[in-house]
Design an enzyme around this catalytic site. Structure first.
Site, PDB file in Angstrom:
ATOM      1  N   SER A  43       0.825  -1.205   0.000  1.00 52.03           N
ATOM      2  CA  SER A  43       0.000   0.000   0.000  1.00 52.03           C
ATOM      3  C   SER A  43       0.859   1.255   0.000  1.00 52.03           C
ATOM      4  O   SER A  43       0.523   2.251  -0.643  1.00 52.03           O
ATOM      5  CB  SER A  43      -0.955   0.013   1.198  1.00 52.03           C
ATOM      6  OG  SER A  43      -0.237  -0.027   2.418  1.00 52.03           O
ATOM      7  N   GLU A  44       2.006   1.224   0.715  1.00 55.63           N
ATOM      8  CA  GLU A  44       2.934   2.356   0.709  1.00 55.63           C
ATOM      9  C   GLU A  44       4.384   1.903   0.731  1.00 55.63           C
ATOM     10  O   GLU A  44       4.729   0.915   1.403  1.00 55.63           O
ATOM     11  CB  GLU A  44       2.708   3.281   1.912  1.00 55.63           C
ATOM     12  CG  GLU A  44       1.634   4.327   1.704  1.00 55.63           C
ATOM     13  CD  GLU A  44       0.252   3.761   1.947  1.00 55.63           C
ATOM     14  OE1 GLU A  44      -0.721   4.354   1.434  1.00 55.63           O
ATOM     15  OE2 GLU A  44       0.148   2.738   2.637  1.00 55.63           O
ATOM     16  N   THR A  45       5.205   2.630   0.001  1.00 50.59           N
ATOM     17  CA  THR A  45       6.654   2.532   0.093  1.00 50.59           C
ATOM     18  C   THR A  45       7.173   3.902   0.493  1.00 50.59           C
ATOM     19  O   THR A  45       6.873   4.903  -0.160  1.00 50.59           O
ATOM     20  CB  THR A  45       7.286   2.105  -1.241  1.00 50.59           C
ATOM     21  OG1 THR A  45       6.876   0.760  -1.547  1.00 50.59           O
ATOM     22  CG2 THR A  45       8.805   2.146  -1.162  1.00 50.59           C
TER      23      THR A  45
END
Length: 210
Positions: A43-45
């Protein structure tokens, strides 16, 4: 480039919210960060680069850059304090949402986040069909990311329940626990983290002259 994956808001791998944390020596092109986020497919990096005594921090989803992410901020603080600046108990992140600080406190990582208002909206038949019952109320915020989502709901519940401290359960299959408190126009969100992996990314900028 080192890339860590940590599960935030949990002390157990495979629970909480997973986020990748990349530590380039200096900023790399946005296109390359976006490609890495797509390749990670989380979902996030998060990407963070040192700047004086603070760290610049940016977050990318597979679909684009966002301006705030709670669990990836916690994951970044966890990675830095565990592997890079082990003697520090406080980090300042410079972000598109302003300066965010994280303190290591009582075995948890506490984020100092901005609060955001929720706006009450009419309950619709579509909402009832989606959740399986007719909600008593409906409120609209700026996003649904777990950590930053609590920047909306904690002020609302603080007003409704006349209290400032909350222990929130992330009621998903993976679960997760957030320790939240409201102080003025700031929401403090604390949680633990668990390391899943450490990797070395072999990536380079694309050269148009090749």
């Amino acid at each position: 480039m080192k890339c860590y994956i940590a599960d935030a808001f949990t002390d157990t791998v495979f629970k909480g919210n997973p986020a990748a944390v990349c530590l380039p020596e200096q900023w790399i092109p946005d296109e390359l960060m976006q490609n890495i986020a797509r390749e990670n497919n989380l979902s996030e990096t998060a990407f963070t680069v040192t700047k004086g005594d603070a760290y610049e921090l940016r977050w990318f989803t597979p679909g684009g850059e966002i301006d705030l992410c709670g669990h990836a901020t916690l994951a970044a603080a966890y990675v830095l304090m565990r592997f890079v600046i082990k003697d520090r108990t406080r980090i300042s992140f410079l972000t598109k949402s302003g300066e965010l600080t994280v303190r290591k406190k009582d075995g948890r990582y506490e984020l100092d986040m901005p609060s955001y208002p929720l706006h009450r909206i009419p309950v619709t038949e579509e909402m009832a069909a989606a959740v399986g019952f007719m909600p008593a109320e409906a409120w609209l915020g700026r996003d649904l990311v777990c950590g930053s989502g609590h920047c909306h709901v904690i002020p609302m519940w603080a007003e409704k329940l006349k209290r400032q401290d909350f222990r929130a359960l992330q009621a998903s299959e993976r679960s997760g626990i957030l320790y939240c408190r409201l102080s003025g126009d700031r929401v403090f969100i604390a949680g633990e983290a668990a390391l899943y992996s450490v990797a070395e990314l072999y990536v380079q900028e694309r050269r148009d002259d090749l």
